[in-house]
Design a protein around this motif. Structure first.
Motif, PDB file in Angstrom:
ATOM      1  N   LEU A   1      -2.525   4.236   6.190  1.00 18.48           N
ATOM      2  CA  LEU A   1      -3.814   3.935   5.623  1.00 18.48           C
ATOM      3  C   LEU A   1      -4.790   4.467   4.888  1.00 18.48           C
ATOM      4  O   LEU A   1      -5.228   5.450   5.219  1.00 18.48           O
ATOM      5  CB  LEU A   1      -4.846   2.970   7.391  1.00 18.48           C
ATOM      6  CG  LEU A   1      -5.881   2.284   6.907  1.00 18.48           C
ATOM      7  CD1 LEU A   1      -5.766   1.312   5.950  1.00 18.48           C
ATOM      8  CD2 LEU A   1      -6.713   2.169   8.269  1.00 18.48           C
ATOM      9  N   VAL A   2      -5.608   4.722   3.706  1.00 18.40           N
ATOM     10  CA  VAL A   2      -6.324   4.741   3.073  1.00 18.40           C
ATOM     11  C   VAL A   2      -7.482   4.303   3.450  1.00 18.40           C
ATOM     12  O   VAL A   2      -7.773   3.159   2.951  1.00 18.40           O
ATOM     13  CB  VAL A   2      -5.410   5.291   1.646  1.00 18.40           C
ATOM     14  CG1 VAL A   2      -6.526   6.518   0.756  1.00 18.40           C
ATOM     15  CG2 VAL A   2      -4.302   5.819   1.180  1.00 18.40           C
ATOM     16  N   VAL A   3      -7.995   5.729   4.241  1.00 12.84           N
ATOM     17  CA  VAL A   3      -9.932   5.002   3.999  1.00 12.84           C
ATOM     18  C   VAL A   3     -10.239   5.597   3.099  1.00 12.84           C
ATOM     19  O   VAL A   3     -10.552   6.089   2.057  1.00 12.84           O
ATOM     20  CB  VAL A   3     -10.470   5.601   5.352  1.00 12.84           C
ATOM     21  CG1 VAL A   3     -11.979   5.829   5.925  1.00 12.84           C
ATOM     22  CG2 VAL A   3      -9.486   5.453   6.661  1.00 12.84           C
ATOM     23  N   GLY A   4     -11.486   4.344   2.428  1.00  8.40           N
ATOM     24  CA  GLY A   4     -12.309   4.908   1.212  1.00  8.40           C
ATOM     25  C   GLY A   4     -11.311   5.191   0.179  1.00  8.40           C
ATOM     26  O   GLY A   4     -11.917   5.829  -0.692  1.00  8.40           O
ATOM     27  N   PHE A   5     -10.836   4.261  -0.419  1.00  9.57           N
ATOM     28  CA  PHE A   5      -9.946   4.427  -1.335  1.00  9.57           C
ATOM     29  C   PHE A   5      -9.850   4.478  -2.578  1.00  9.57           C
ATOM     30  O   PHE A   5      -9.341   5.764  -3.624  1.00  9.57           O
ATOM     31  CB  PHE A   5      -8.567   3.496  -1.820  1.00  9.57           C
ATOM     32  CG  PHE A   5      -8.950   1.582  -2.113  1.00  9.57           C
ATOM     33  CD1 PHE A   5      -9.728   1.900  -3.792  1.00  9.57           C
ATOM     34  CD2 PHE A   5      -9.469   1.246  -1.134  1.00  9.57           C
ATOM     35  CE1 PHE A   5     -10.223   0.385  -3.554  1.00  9.57           C
ATOM     36  CE2 PHE A   5     -10.191  -0.374  -1.697  1.00  9.57           C
ATOM     37  CZ  PHE A   5     -10.526  -0.269  -3.343  1.00  9.57           C
ATOM     38  N   GLY A   6     -11.415   4.634  -3.104  1.00 10.00           N
ATOM     39  CA  GLY A   6     -12.231   5.248  -3.892  1.00 10.00           C
ATOM     40  C   GLY A   6     -11.308   4.754  -5.765  1.00 10.00           C
ATOM     41  O   GLY A   6     -10.554   3.346  -5.369  1.00 10.00           O
ATOM     42  N   PRO A   7     -10.493   5.564  -6.089  1.00 11.90           N
ATOM     43  CA  PRO A   7     -10.510   5.473  -7.598  1.00 11.90           C
ATOM     44  C   PRO A   7      -8.432   4.706  -7.338  1.00 11.90           C
ATOM     45  O   PRO A   7      -7.652   4.625  -8.109  1.00 11.90           O
ATOM     46  CB  PRO A   7      -9.962   6.629  -8.459  1.00 11.90           C
ATOM     47  CG  PRO A   7     -11.343   7.222  -7.876  1.00 11.90           C
ATOM     48  CD  PRO A   7     -11.429   7.078  -6.110  1.00 11.90           C
ATOM     49  N   GLY A   8      -7.751   5.263  -6.103  1.00 13.91           N
ATOM     50  CA  GLY A   8      -7.070   4.435  -5.785  1.00 13.91           C
ATOM     51  C   GLY A   8      -5.567   5.701  -5.655  1.00 13.91           C
ATOM     52  O   GLY A   8      -5.053   5.194  -5.807  1.00 13.91           O
ATOM     53  N   PHE A   9      -5.598   7.378  -6.488  1.00  8.89           N
ATOM     54  CA  PHE A   9      -4.671   7.317  -6.731  1.00  8.89           C
ATOM     55  C   PHE A   9      -4.004   7.978  -5.587  1.00  8.89           C
ATOM     56  O   PHE A   9      -2.244   8.317  -5.973  1.00  8.89           O
ATOM     57  CB  PHE A   9      -4.614   8.582  -8.039  1.00  8.89           C
ATOM     58  CG  PHE A   9      -5.370   8.932  -8.897  1.00  8.89           C
ATOM     59  CD1 PHE A   9      -4.962   8.360  -9.783  1.00  8.89           C
ATOM     60  CD2 PHE A   9      -6.478   8.130  -9.359  1.00  8.89           C
ATOM     61  CE1 PHE A   9      -4.594   7.583 -11.197  1.00  8.89           C
ATOM     62  CE2 PHE A   9      -7.173   8.286 -10.380  1.00  8.89           C
ATOM     63  CZ  PHE A   9      -6.381   7.786 -11.450  1.00  8.89           C
ATOM     64  N   ASP A  10      -4.857   8.232  -4.308  1.00  7.81           N
ATOM     65  CA  ASP A  10      -3.983   8.383  -3.253  1.00  7.81           C
ATOM     66  C   ASP A  10      -3.399   7.848  -2.362  1.00  7.81           C
ATOM     67  O   ASP A  10      -1.993   7.745  -1.982  1.00  7.81           O
ATOM     68  CB  ASP A  10      -5.521   9.559  -2.104  1.00  7.81           C
ATOM     69  CG  ASP A  10      -6.329  10.186  -2.216  1.00  7.81           C
ATOM     70  OD1 ASP A  10      -5.482  11.124  -3.541  1.00  7.81           O
ATOM     71  OD2 ASP A  10      -6.558  10.397  -1.953  1.00  7.81           O
TER      72      ASP A  10
ATOM     73  N   GLY B   1       1.372   4.962  11.370  1.00  6.70           N
ATOM     74  CA  GLY B   1       1.275   5.665  11.379  1.00  6.70           C
ATOM     75  C   GLY B   1       1.109   6.880  10.904  1.00  6.70           C
ATOM     76  O   GLY B   1       1.823   8.296  10.795  1.00  6.70           O
ATOM     77  N   LEU B   2       0.695   6.229   9.218  1.00  9.95           N
ATOM     78  CA  LEU B   2      -0.284   7.857   8.600  1.00  9.95           C
ATOM     79  C   LEU B   2      -1.870   7.235   8.451  1.00  9.95           C
ATOM     80  O   LEU B   2      -1.676   6.299   7.728  1.00  9.95           O
ATOM     81  CB  LEU B   2      -0.166   8.260   7.482  1.00  9.95           C
ATOM     82  CG  LEU B   2      -0.331   9.584   6.421  1.00  9.95           C
ATOM     83  CD1 LEU B   2      -0.206  10.765   6.868  1.00  9.95           C
ATOM     84  CD2 LEU B   2       0.250   9.386   5.620  1.00  9.95           C
ATOM     85  N   VAL B   3      -2.857   8.171   8.593  1.00 13.06           N
ATOM     86  CA  VAL B   3      -4.238   7.796   7.791  1.00 13.06           C
ATOM     87  C   VAL B   3      -4.763   8.639   7.824  1.00 13.06           C
ATOM     88  O   VAL B   3      -4.806   9.899   7.606  1.00 13.06           O
ATOM     89  CB  VAL B   3      -5.500   7.218   9.290  1.00 13.06           C
ATOM     90  CG1 VAL B   3      -6.945   6.798   8.958  1.00 13.06           C
ATOM     91  CG2 VAL B   3      -4.568   6.401   9.969  1.00 13.06           C
ATOM     92  N   LEU B   4      -5.165   8.010   6.260  1.00  8.77           N
ATOM     93  CA  LEU B   4      -5.933   9.585   5.100  1.00  8.77           C
ATOM     94  C   LEU B   4      -7.615   9.040   4.944  1.00  8.77           C
ATOM     95  O   LEU B   4      -7.775   8.329   4.442  1.00  8.77           O
ATOM     96  CB  LEU B   4      -4.678   9.349   4.093  1.00  8.77           C
ATOM     97  CG  LEU B   4      -5.108  10.336   2.727  1.00  8.77           C
ATOM     98  CD1 LEU B   4      -5.156  12.125   3.525  1.00  8.77           C
ATOM     99  CD2 LEU B   4      -4.970   9.724   1.805  1.00  8.77           C
TER     100      LEU B   4
END
Ligand SMILES: C[S@@+](CC[C@H](N)C(=O)[O-])C[C@H]1O[C@@H](n2cnc3c(N)ncnc32)[C@H](O)[C@@H]1O
Length: 211
Positions: free
Chosen positions: A66-75, A127-130
């Motif tokens: 899970l990506v929190v606050g993905f913004g531009p999306g690259f992560d 399993g992974l939160v960023l």
């Protein structure tokens, strides 16, 4: 195209939102203006965060992320390319429109959601939160509830990775409102324990785990 300094423009938009007691409304206004070519998103690096890329090297990232606050999306795109089944949310509908246009056919499940009112189905689910620089984008009084939400997304056995700017003392003016060491330590709640807390020049990179 605007000639205003992107950070100044962001602070100007944020000031209007904060004066209206709305800590996140300015993100939508910024992304909408960027879509019209009237603003630049200051945190658009055009690439995944280097501290994420470095952390990920040699790791098996297969599993849910899970990506929190993905913004531009690259992560989010980076995690998906590394094999993670990736969900990513942001509070701004225009940010969602922008990533869908930027990454057509992406395997990432992009959606809108508010970290301050997180959907229940995301709880203990990944399993992974960023978290990269989302908590710091809100004023300090919102850091405790935002931190609790981030910690709450981590599944049993899962990992939380936080990358954010360093504050040696609590910041007064923002955005951003970088995090103090005590605020980083606060991610270690709800069953999460620290694995590594690194200070890399003016960035925190902190890893936590839920046993
Ligand atoms: C400083 S930007 C960082 C974006 C991205 N993580 C990166 O590193 O490029 C903060 C992002 O978090 C989003 N955001 C801020 N507050 C939020 C909230 N309460 N819920 C969800 N997203 C939020 C903003 O729209 C923005 O895209």
């Amino acid at each position: 195209m605007t000639t205003e300094d992107p950070d100044e423009a962001a602070r100007r938009l944020a000031a209007v939102s904060l004066a209206a007691d709305d800590p996140t409304g300015w993100f939508e206004r910024l992304y909408a203006a960027a879509a019209d070519g009237a603003a630049v998103v200051p945190w658009d690096r055009g690439a995944p965060h280097p501290l994420l890329v470095d952390w990920a090297e040699g790791r098996d990232l297969a599993g849910s992320a899970l990506v929190v606050g993905f913004g531009p999306g690259f992560d989010a795109e980076f995690l998906a390319a590394r094999g993670a089944t990736t969900t990513a949310f942001d509070v701004s509908p225009s940010a969602l429109t922008a990533v869908r246009g930027r990454f057509p056919g992406s395997p990432v499940d992009y959606r809108t959601a508010d970290l301050l009112a997180p959907p229940q189905e995301l709880r203990h689910a990944f399993g992974l939160v960023l978290e990269v620089m989302t908590v710091q984008s809100m004023p300090p009084q919102f850091h405790p509830p935002a931190t609790a939400s981030v910690a709450g997304f981590v599944a049993p056995g899962g990992t939380l990775l936080v990358i954010t700017m360093v504050a040696d003392t609590p910041p007064e003016d923002g955005p951003p409102w970088p995090l103090t060491r005590a605020e980083i330590d606060a991610f270690g709640q709800d069953g999460l324990t620290p694995v590594a807390v690194e200070r890399l020049e003016n960035r925190w990179r902190a890893e936590f785990r839920r046993d």
